[in-house]
Motif scaffolding. Structure first.
Motif, mmCIF file in Angstrom:
data_model
loop_
_atom_site.group_PDB
_atom_site.id
_atom_site.type_symbol
_atom_site.label_atom_id
_atom_site.label_comp_id
_atom_site.label_asym_id
_atom_site.label_seq_id
_atom_site.Cartn_x
_atom_site.Cartn_y
_atom_site.Cartn_z
ATOM 1 N N GLY A 87 3.562 38.356 3.277
ATOM 2 C CA GLY A 87 2.099 38.917 3.883
ATOM 3 C C GLY A 87 1.759 40.052 3.596
ATOM 4 N N LEU A 88 1.682 40.411 2.337
ATOM 5 C CA LEU A 88 1.026 41.655 1.811
ATOM 6 C C LEU A 88 -0.151 42.002 1.949
ATOM 7 C CD1 LEU A 88 1.498 41.747 -1.891
ATOM 8 C CD2 LEU A 88 0.840 39.415 -1.161
ATOM 9 N N GLY A 89 -0.876 43.311 1.454
ATOM 10 C CA GLY A 89 -2.143 43.288 1.765
ATOM 11 C C GLY A 89 -2.614 43.714 0.412
ATOM 12 N N ILE A 90 -4.175 43.491 0.409
ATOM 13 C CA ILE A 90 -4.986 43.383 -1.056
ATOM 14 C C ILE A 90 -4.299 45.070 -1.315
ATOM 15 C CG2 ILE A 90 -5.979 41.980 -0.495
ATOM 16 C CD1 ILE A 90 -8.492 43.257 -0.047
ATOM 17 N N HIS A 91 -4.368 46.123 -1.054
ATOM 18 C CA HIS A 91 -4.117 47.267 -1.459
ATOM 19 C C HIS A 91 -2.918 47.394 -1.580
ATOM 20 C CE1 HIS A 91 -7.803 47.092 1.204
ATOM 21 N NE2 HIS A 91 -8.360 47.855 -0.067
ATOM 22 N N GLY A 92 -2.410 46.712 -2.014
ATOM 23 C CA GLY A 92 -0.797 46.991 -2.263
ATOM 24 C C GLY A 92 -0.272 47.596 -1.397
ATOM 25 N N GLU A 93 0.301 47.372 0.134
ATOM 26 C CA GLU A 93 0.278 46.920 0.838
ATOM 27 C C GLU A 93 1.885 46.544 1.432
ATOM 28 O OE1 GLU A 93 -3.592 47.383 2.951
ATOM 29 O OE2 GLU A 93 -2.850 46.266 1.536
ATOM 30 N N ALA A 94 3.241 46.554 1.486
ATOM 31 C CA ALA A 94 4.271 46.023 1.967
ATOM 32 C C ALA A 94 4.077 44.607 2.935
ATOM 33 C CB ALA A 94 5.076 47.028 1.995
ATOM 34 N N GLY A 95 4.124 43.408 2.808
ATOM 35 C CA GLY A 95 4.295 42.434 3.281
ATOM 36 C C GLY A 95 5.271 42.143 4.749
ATOM 37 N N VAL A 96 5.089 41.685 5.562
ATOM 38 C CA VAL A 96 5.956 41.852 6.122
ATOM 39 C C VAL A 96 7.523 40.972 5.824
ATOM 40 C CG1 VAL A 96 3.908 41.229 7.614
ATOM 41 C CG2 VAL A 96 5.272 39.057 7.127
ATOM 42 N N ARG A 97 7.584 40.614 5.523
ATOM 43 C CA ARG A 97 8.358 39.241 4.612
ATOM 44 C C ARG A 97 9.286 39.761 3.325
ATOM 45 N NH1 ARG A 97 9.808 33.367 6.989
ATOM 46 N NH2 ARG A 97 12.007 33.221 6.129
ATOM 47 N N ARG A 98 10.521 39.577 2.752
ATOM 48 C CA ARG A 98 10.177 39.584 1.729
ATOM 49 C C ARG A 98 11.555 38.089 1.244
ATOM 50 N NH1 ARG A 98 11.624 45.218 -0.782
ATOM 51 N NH2 ARG A 98 9.295 44.792 -0.520
ATOM 52 N N ILE A 99 11.285 37.118 0.329
ATOM 53 C CA ILE A 99 12.171 36.588 0.417
ATOM 54 C C ILE A 99 12.529 36.205 -1.368
ATOM 55 C CG2 ILE A 99 10.424 34.998 2.474
ATOM 56 C CD1 ILE A 99 8.541 33.509 -0.317
ATOM 57 N N LYS A 100 13.895 34.822 -1.207
ATOM 58 C CA LYS A 100 14.385 34.739 -2.439
ATOM 59 C C LYS A 100 13.184 33.861 -3.169
ATOM 60 C CE LYS A 100 18.053 37.411 -2.886
ATOM 61 N NZ LYS A 100 17.870 37.993 -3.463
ATOM 62 N N MET A 101 13.057 34.443 -4.622
ATOM 63 C CA MET A 101 12.202 33.132 -5.174
ATOM 64 C C MET A 101 12.625 31.489 -4.810
ATOM 65 S SD MET A 101 10.255 33.211 -7.761
ATOM 66 C CE MET A 101 10.706 35.397 -8.067
ATOM 67 N N ALA A 102 11.346 30.960 -4.866
ATOM 68 C CA ALA A 102 11.664 29.443 -4.974
ATOM 69 C C ALA A 102 10.727 28.702 -5.418
ATOM 70 C CB ALA A 102 11.785 29.316 -3.590
ATOM 71 N N THR A 103 10.550 27.517 -5.433
ATOM 72 C CA THR A 103 9.576 26.252 -5.709
ATOM 73 C C THR A 103 8.149 27.250 -4.799
ATOM 74 O OG1 THR A 103 10.191 25.036 -4.423
ATOM 75 C CG2 THR A 103 11.555 24.942 -6.766
ATOM 76 N N ALA A 104 7.107 26.194 -5.761
ATOM 77 C CA ALA A 104 5.356 26.395 -5.377
ATOM 78 C C ALA A 104 5.855 25.710 -4.176
ATOM 79 C CB ALA A 104 4.391 25.745 -6.471
ATOM 80 N N ASP A 105 5.925 24.723 -3.819
ATOM 81 C CA ASP A 105 6.287 23.770 -2.628
ATOM 82 C C ASP A 105 6.895 24.093 -1.843
ATOM 83 O OD1 ASP A 105 4.655 21.474 -3.987
ATOM 84 O OD2 ASP A 105 6.284 20.197 -4.442
#
Length: 238
Positions: A87-105
């Motif tokens: 949920g990050l922005g296109i100007h480098g703004e932080a997102g709304v949630r940080r998740i652990k690395m996962a598969t593309a699916d």
């Protein structure tokens, strides 16, 4: 920032903020629709009215492995090697949630769950039976191979939810410098809106998208069997 006429398509926030939704890659689709309407001779006031209706049927969500490097500034956020920003922005703004690395699916499923969650104030109203234009956008630092993997995962996930993909656009449409991530945009469409998306344009950056539905098309082929070698008549056997 906001796009044309205050357009905002960000589906990241569960509660709408005072500034409203941010304008992300969906703005590109709005420009296409507005341009097609203008080319057809529709007046500015009517274009603005139709565009605002279209915006309410659209949502975008981004995900990235890191922030971008804005010239003269440090990255606005930092991630561990096993983290992904949602949920990050296109100007480098932080997102709304940080998740652990996962598969593309898994990441695509999480993104679509978030975008279509009806308790999310900025959700896009996609449901089984909906017809959508799907846009997979390179935020700057991914290869075509990686984009293809995400696009395939998105198609399979949407079709698994009973959503028809009327058109699929995959490429770099709104980047954030070298940000290694993607954004997904979903736009609910009917036939009149689809005609505006399909309308011819001389814009050099607009992809030459086939005006056919992705859903229902065969996307894989069985590899041809290798031809059997002809017997070598020169060989002798004891």
């Amino acid at each position: 920032g906001k796009g044309l006429g205050g357009i905002g398509d960000d589906s990241a926030f569960t509660v709408l903020k005072k500034a409203g939704r941010r304008g992300l890659c969906g703005t590109v689709l709005i420009h296409k629709v507005a341009g097609a309407l203008a080319e057809a001779g529709v007046g500015l006031e009517e274009i603005a009215k139709q565009v605002n209706v279209v915006t309410k049927a659209m949502g975008t969500l981004g995900v990235s492995l890191s922030s971008c490097s804005v010239p003269g500034s440090k990255p606005t956020f930092e991630l561990s090697a096993d983290e992904v920003e949602l949920g990050l922005g296109i100007h480098g703004e932080a997102g709304v949630r940080r998740i652990k690395m996962a598969t593309a699916d898994e990441i695509v499923k999480l993104m679509l769950d978030h975008m279509t969650n009806t308790t999310n104030a900025s959700h896009v109203p996609v449901q089984p039976g909906s017809s959508v234009v799907m846009m997979v956008n390179n935020l700057g630092g991914l290869s075509f191979l990686e984009l293809g993997i995400i696009a395939d995962a998105t198609v399979r996930s949407l079709e698994g939810r009973g959503v028809k993909i009327a058109r699929a656009l995959v490429g770099t449409f709104m980047s954030a410098l070298e940000m290694p991530g993607i954004s997904l945009t979903l736009l609910l469409v009917d036939e009149p809106l689809l005609k505006l998306i399909d309308a011819e344009t001389t814009a050099a950056a607009w992809p030459n998208v086939a005006a056919v539905s992705i859903t229902g098309r065969k996307r894989s082929r069985v590899a041809p069997a290798e031809p059997q070698e002809a017997p070598d008549s020169t060989k002798t056997f004891p």
